[in-house]
Design a protein around this motif. Structure first.
Motif, PDB file in Angstrom:
ATOM      1  N   ARG A   1       0.804  -1.211   0.000  1.00  0.00           N
ATOM      2  CA  ARG A   1       0.000   0.000   0.000  1.00  0.00           C
ATOM      3  C   ARG A   1       0.847   1.275   0.000  1.00  0.00           C
ATOM      4  O   ARG A   1       0.322   2.360   0.025  1.00  0.00           O
ATOM      5  CB  ARG A   1      -0.921   0.024   1.227  1.00  0.00           C
ATOM      6  CG  ARG A   1      -1.898  -1.103   1.246  1.00  0.00           C
ATOM      7  CD  ARG A   1      -2.995  -0.849   0.245  1.00  0.00           C
ATOM      8  NE  ARG A   1      -3.917  -1.961   0.246  1.00  0.00           N
ATOM      9  CZ  ARG A   1      -4.393  -2.511  -0.839  1.00  0.00           C
ATOM     10  NH1 ARG A   1      -4.053  -2.074  -2.007  1.00  0.00           N
ATOM     11  NH2 ARG A   1      -5.231  -3.507  -0.756  1.00  0.00           N
ATOM     12  N   GLY A   2       2.139   1.156  -0.045  1.00  0.00           N
ATOM     13  CA  GLY A   2       3.012   2.323   0.015  1.00  0.00           C
ATOM     14  C   GLY A   2       3.376   2.863  -1.352  1.00  0.00           C
ATOM     15  O   GLY A   2       2.781   2.525  -2.377  1.00  0.00           O
ATOM     16  N   ASP A   3       4.379   3.732  -1.370  1.00  0.00           N
ATOM     17  CA  ASP A   3       4.831   4.364  -2.606  1.00  0.00           C
ATOM     18  C   ASP A   3       5.222   3.345  -3.659  1.00  0.00           C
ATOM     19  O   ASP A   3       5.034   3.572  -4.842  1.00  0.00           O
ATOM     20  CB  ASP A   3       6.056   5.254  -2.332  1.00  0.00           C
ATOM     21  CG  ASP A   3       5.691   6.501  -1.552  1.00  0.00           C
ATOM     22  OD1 ASP A   3       4.508   6.893  -1.572  1.00  0.00           O
ATOM     23  OD2 ASP A   3       6.599   7.078  -0.932  1.00  0.00           O
ATOM     24  N   CYS A   4       5.785   2.243  -3.237  1.00  0.00           N
ATOM     25  CA  CYS A   4       6.252   1.251  -4.215  1.00  0.00           C
ATOM     26  C   CYS A   4       5.110   0.599  -4.964  1.00  0.00           C
ATOM     27  O   CYS A   4       5.266   0.218  -6.111  1.00  0.00           O
ATOM     28  CB  CYS A   4       7.089   0.194  -3.512  1.00  0.00           C
ATOM     29  SG  CYS A   4       8.638   0.880  -2.916  1.00  0.00           S
ATOM     30  N   ALA A   5       3.954   0.479  -4.333  1.00  0.00           N
ATOM     31  CA  ALA A   5       2.811  -0.114  -5.018  1.00  0.00           C
ATOM     32  C   ALA A   5       2.295   0.837  -6.090  1.00  0.00           C
ATOM     33  O   ALA A   5       1.828   0.413  -7.135  1.00  0.00           O
ATOM     34  CB  ALA A   5       1.696  -0.427  -4.022  1.00  0.00           C
ATOM     35  N   GLU A   6       2.402   2.130  -5.823  1.00  0.00           N
ATOM     36  CA  GLU A   6       1.806   3.107  -6.717  1.00  0.00           C
ATOM     37  C   GLU A   6       2.749   3.623  -7.779  1.00  0.00           C
ATOM     38  O   GLU A   6       2.316   4.059  -8.822  1.00  0.00           O
ATOM     39  CB  GLU A   6       1.268   4.281  -5.901  1.00  0.00           C
ATOM     40  CG  GLU A   6       0.153   3.846  -4.972  1.00  0.00           C
ATOM     41  CD  GLU A   6      -0.332   4.950  -4.080  1.00  0.00           C
ATOM     42  OE1 GLU A   6       0.066   6.111  -4.282  1.00  0.00           O
ATOM     43  OE2 GLU A   6      -1.108   4.654  -3.167  1.00  0.00           O
ATOM     44  N   GLY A   7       4.034   3.630  -7.523  1.00  0.00           N
ATOM     45  CA  GLY A   7       4.918   4.216  -8.517  1.00  0.00           C
ATOM     46  C   GLY A   7       6.289   3.603  -8.593  1.00  0.00           C
ATOM     47  O   GLY A   7       6.982   3.733  -9.585  1.00  0.00           O
ATOM     48  N   GLY A   8       6.708   2.945  -7.548  1.00  0.00           N
ATOM     49  CA  GLY A   8       8.027   2.350  -7.551  1.00  0.00           C
ATOM     50  C   GLY A   8       9.131   3.398  -7.571  1.00  0.00           C
ATOM     51  O   GLY A   8       8.889   4.594  -7.648  1.00  0.00           O
TER      52      GLY A   8
ATOM     53  N   THR B   1       7.150  -1.744  -8.942  1.00  0.00           N
ATOM     54  CA  THR B   1       6.117  -1.558  -7.929  1.00  0.00           C
ATOM     55  C   THR B   1       5.710  -2.914  -7.379  1.00  0.00           C
ATOM     56  O   THR B   1       5.876  -3.936  -8.043  1.00  0.00           O
ATOM     57  CB  THR B   1       4.870  -0.878  -8.524  1.00  0.00           C
ATOM     58  OG1 THR B   1       4.272  -1.755  -9.473  1.00  0.00           O
ATOM     59  CG2 THR B   1       5.210   0.450  -9.167  1.00  0.00           C
ATOM     60  N   CYS B   2       5.171  -2.910  -6.180  1.00  0.00           N
ATOM     61  CA  CYS B   2       4.679  -4.157  -5.596  1.00  0.00           C
ATOM     62  C   CYS B   2       3.614  -4.770  -6.493  1.00  0.00           C
ATOM     63  O   CYS B   2       3.618  -5.972  -6.737  1.00  0.00           O
ATOM     64  CB  CYS B   2       4.107  -3.903  -4.207  1.00  0.00           C
ATOM     65  SG  CYS B   2       5.354  -3.547  -2.951  1.00  0.00           S
ATOM     66  N   ASP B   3       2.709  -3.936  -6.979  1.00  0.00           N
ATOM     67  CA  ASP B   3       1.630  -4.450  -7.820  1.00  0.00           C
ATOM     68  C   ASP B   3       2.164  -5.072  -9.102  1.00  0.00           C
ATOM     69  O   ASP B   3       1.642  -6.075  -9.577  1.00  0.00           O
ATOM     70  CB  ASP B   3       0.630  -3.342  -8.150  1.00  0.00           C
ATOM     71  CG  ASP B   3      -0.184  -2.925  -6.933  1.00  0.00           C
ATOM     72  OD1 ASP B   3      -0.230  -3.689  -5.947  1.00  0.00           O
ATOM     73  OD2 ASP B   3      -0.762  -1.821  -6.965  1.00  0.00           O
TER      74      ASP B   3
END
Length: 126
Positions: free
Chosen positions: A25-32, A98-100
Motif C-alpha cells: 500500500r506504500g509508494d512502491c505499489a503506486e509508482g516504484g 512496484t509491488c503491484d
C-alpha cells in the motif's frame, strides 16, 4: 449543511495517514522507484527477496502440510544461481518495480516463480 461538509472533510483528512505506509500500500505499489517512490534498497539476493515478501508476492516460509511452495529461501537460491550479471539485473528489476507489478497469479501463498518477470530476466529465460 456547510458545517457537515467541513466536518466530513476534516475527518477525511485526519484518517488519511502520514504517507509513510509500507509494502503493497506504500509508494512502491503506486509508482516504484522509477516514479519517485522510496522503495527499500538492499542490492543483495536477500534484500530483493525480502522486498518480494514485503510486497506480498511470495511467502516468507512455505511448507504447509508438506506441500512446499516457492518462498523466500527459494528466491534467494534462485538469484544466487544466476551469473553475476543476471543477479544484478534481477535485483535491480525487483528494486525498481512496484509491488503491484511484481505480483503473479497465486501471490502470496502459491506463487509461480516462473511468472516473476524479474527472475526470468536474471536467468535469461523467456
Amino acid at each position: 449543511m456547510k458545517c457537515w461538509l467541513c466536518v466530513l472533510l476534516a475527518l477525511g483528512s485526519a484518517c488519511g495517514g502520514n504517507g509513510e505506509d509500507a509494502g503493497a500500500r506504500g509508494d512502491c505499489a503506486e509508482g516504484g522507484a522509477l516514479n519517485g517512490g522510496t522503495c527499500p534498497a538492499d542490492p543483495t539476493p536477500d534484500g530483493a527477496c525480502t522486498y518480494l515478501v514485503e510486497c506480498g508476492v511470495i511467502p516468507q516460509e512455505s511448507d504447509q502440510g508438506g506441500n512446499h511452495r516457492y518462498d523466500w529461501g527459494d528466491c534467494v537460491d534462485t538469484i544466487q544461481g544466476f551469473l553475476d550479471s543476471g543477479q544484478q539485473l534481477a535485483i535491480e528489476c525487483i528494486e525498481e518495480s512496484t509491488c503491484d507489478a511484481l505480483k503473479v497469479p497465486g501471490s502470496p501463498d502459491k506463487p509461480d516463480d516462473g511468472d516473476i518477470q524479474c527472475l526470468r530476466l536474471g536467468g535469461g529465460g523467456t
